[in-house]
Design an enzyme around this catalytic site. Sequence first.
Site, PDB file in Angstrom:
ATOM      1  N   ARG A   1       3.517 -19.579  88.604  1.00 19.46           N
ATOM      2  CA  ARG A   1       2.864 -19.654  87.298  1.00 19.46           C
ATOM      3  C   ARG A   1       3.659 -20.602  86.415  1.00 19.46           C
ATOM      4  O   ARG A   1       4.867 -20.439  86.267  1.00 19.46           O
ATOM      5  CB  ARG A   1       2.799 -18.278  86.616  1.00 19.46           C
ATOM      6  CG  ARG A   1       2.047 -17.207  87.387  1.00 19.46           C
ATOM      7  CD  ARG A   1       1.898 -15.936  86.544  1.00 19.46           C
ATOM      8  NE  ARG A   1       1.618 -14.776  87.351  1.00 19.46           N
ATOM      9  CZ  ARG A   1       0.411 -14.411  87.772  1.00 19.46           C
ATOM     10  NH1 ARG A   1      -0.628 -15.154  87.460  1.00 19.46           N
ATOM     11  NH2 ARG A   1       0.241 -13.331  88.504  1.00 19.46           N
TER      12      ARG A   1
ATOM     13  N   HIS B   1       5.361 -16.321  96.846  1.00 17.30           N
ATOM     14  CA  HIS B   1       5.761 -15.726  95.571  1.00 17.30           C
ATOM     15  C   HIS B   1       7.233 -15.984  95.277  1.00 17.30           C
ATOM     16  O   HIS B   1       7.760 -15.544  94.257  1.00 17.30           O
ATOM     17  CB  HIS B   1       5.465 -14.217  95.614  1.00 17.30           C
ATOM     18  CG  HIS B   1       5.588 -13.511  94.313  1.00 17.30           C
ATOM     19  ND1 HIS B   1       6.579 -12.585  94.043  1.00 17.30           N
ATOM     20  CD2 HIS B   1       4.844 -13.582  93.175  1.00 17.30           C
ATOM     21  CE1 HIS B   1       6.437 -12.119  92.818  1.00 17.30           C
ATOM     22  NE2 HIS B   1       5.395 -12.703  92.261  1.00 17.30           N
TER      23      HIS B   1
ATOM     24  N   ARG C   1       9.935  -0.537  86.200  1.00 19.16           N
ATOM     25  CA  ARG C   1       9.151  -0.713  84.975  1.00 19.16           C
ATOM     26  C   ARG C   1       7.747  -0.142  85.103  1.00 19.16           C
ATOM     27  O   ARG C   1       7.247   0.522  84.210  1.00 19.16           O
ATOM     28  CB  ARG C   1       9.042  -2.204  84.630  1.00 19.16           C
ATOM     29  CG  ARG C   1       8.316  -2.467  83.310  1.00 19.16           C
ATOM     30  CD  ARG C   1       7.823  -3.903  83.223  1.00 19.16           C
ATOM     31  NE  ARG C   1       6.645  -4.125  84.019  1.00 19.16           N
ATOM     32  CZ  ARG C   1       6.396  -5.254  84.696  1.00 19.16           C
ATOM     33  NH1 ARG C   1       7.263  -6.219  84.708  1.00 19.16           N
ATOM     34  NH2 ARG C   1       5.296  -5.389  85.398  1.00 19.16           N
TER      35      ARG C   1
END
Length: 693
Positions: free
Chosen positions: A380, A440, A569
Amino acid sequence: MVKPKNEYVNREISWLHFNARVLQESADKRVPLIDRLRFLGIFSNNLDEFFKVRYATVKRIVDAGKKGKSVLGGEKAKDLLEEITKIVINQQARSLEILNSIEEELKAENIFIIDENEVSESQAEFIKSYFLKKVNPELMTIILNDLTEFPLLKDTAAYLAVKMVMKDDETMGVNGKNRYALIEIPKGIDRFIVLPQEGDKNYIIILDDLIRFCLGSVFTMFDFESISAHMIKITRDAELDIDNDLTKSFIEKISSSVEHRKISDPVRFVYDKQIDKDTLQFLKDKMNIVDTDSVIPGGRYHNRRDYMGFPSLGRQDLMHKKIEPLPVKGLSMEGSLLEMISQKDYMIYAPYHTFNYVTKFLREAALDPKVRSIKITVYRLANDSQVAASLINAAKNGKQVTVQIELQARFDEQANIKYANQLQAEGIKLIFGVPGLKVHSKICLVEREETEGVKRYGFISTGNFNESTANIYTDYTLFTAHEGILKDMNRVFEFFETNYKINKYKHLIVSPHYTKSTFIRLIDQEIENARAGKEAYIKIKMNSFTSYKMVDKLYDASRAGVKIQLIIRGVCCLIPGVEGMSENIEAISVVDKFLEHPRLFIFGNGGEPIVYISSADWMTRNLDFRVEVGCPIYDNEIKQELLDTFDISWRDNFKARVFSDKQDNAYKPKAPNEPELRSQFALYDYYQKKVES
């Protein structure tokens, strides 16, 4: 030993519990008021993505006639859909209560969010002018009664469903005395319109209400007795169905799949619970809403994700204080980064440290006459990416630039297609991943011609090379000239091009071939140490933990007496603190100002800790279906820094929630006389002291 009734938490349910923690932030009066509104926006945005992806996946199972099929956590697919809908309805109701509470608190700060019924005469003039000049030209309005086919509604776009009760006339609509219409809320206009200030009072009207105020002028051609408008929206399945047409390039296939999302099946229908029953029934009939769709009664406003962009109104006192990113001690932005990195490793922890080191590294490599090549993975990028600009600059300077770009990065496909075309046009070599695997990993490798031969430099990160998200995501990035690590990194790039060949790695741990087996070996080592009476512990920080195989392995370690601390998280399928299964495991989640994003793995190793950073969570997709890279930390100073930062996060008693079999998101209790510790603020202080020392 009695086997516990539940060994795992269902993945989807755990995700909803995570989003409930985000919702908690919007209700927490210790959070500045405008930031609380923005957390409401994040909660809503998360929920949209959940329905597009996770809910849609379960719904596909049900639609395929497998209602009895078990999904993650052993729950039946149809039952899971019903449970999700029930939880979401309750969360939506809670979010509306919080929103109303925040709006009341804003009034005490002289900030008033008004609706169409509260507009003053002076405000009416401004609103009508604003509507005519900016809004009306952008409106897409559709009269529904006479259409043989219902229009295609855009995914998560917001619509006003308009009902006109007509006067007696032979030209009435086909549905008795009512005519129905849809108005699409324009996306190109700010959702919150700041009205002229009156004294020290600030007024805001939401675009939806501004349109409602001017509704009559939109439908002047109709002779109606009354008119009303209520919000609706749908969410569509966001899975990419990639065709197998061999005549198409990979970019064309992904582009086609992204386009297909626009007409994919709806998985959620949300409506204003105040909508008239006949209007709701008309819409459901026309849209063929069925029982397996999630039908959610909501509030007056949808797409509350727009609250992420709520105007600041210059009220810095109602927002988190911005931090000034710190330099890394010893790593100057003035001199040559490559020269400094050649002497020792350096670690940045964004956003506490400035992300500018990454772009500085790439800019230097682009200009350095001795640099021969740059290789990097892209998942990204920022909208206006300095990383991409630096790579183009390098290509223009004659460097061999290779970019592995992941076109299937969820919800960033269109942006990555744009960048792929842009980079390709500049002569940059592009690699589009590995068949069947997403790439990734977050790695960059530079090769430089030096006196003693070619020397490598590089960096490896737990997060994306994105200068925008680096301001709000916490992530580690290691800069290194370690020859062994960088040789392994080069083998990863070789795998991208010749992926039929599985390489061996001496330092890095790489998915899908070695990550799971390496971590299992390290866990087994701790189990052996515990059984031998040695100190044995595991400390892990991740975004999500859903791999049942790895959950079971930690259960084995717990039973052997290994002390385990987890900071997760988001989704956590492991249940800590259960006697006979996980009594030696503790787990917390920290949700605060920044999004916790790093992956950090620490193994006690008999007093000589082994430490890795990685791009991979312990999820099946990351371990088995993605190319991920984990990197060992050899520098003792950096290793200690990572141990310290984990410890600071672990000791959080301000924003940490405790995972338990209750799944109630209870805040971690503060022990008597224990000082208050808010880890994200304490981490900034920690690094500030390092700079000053």
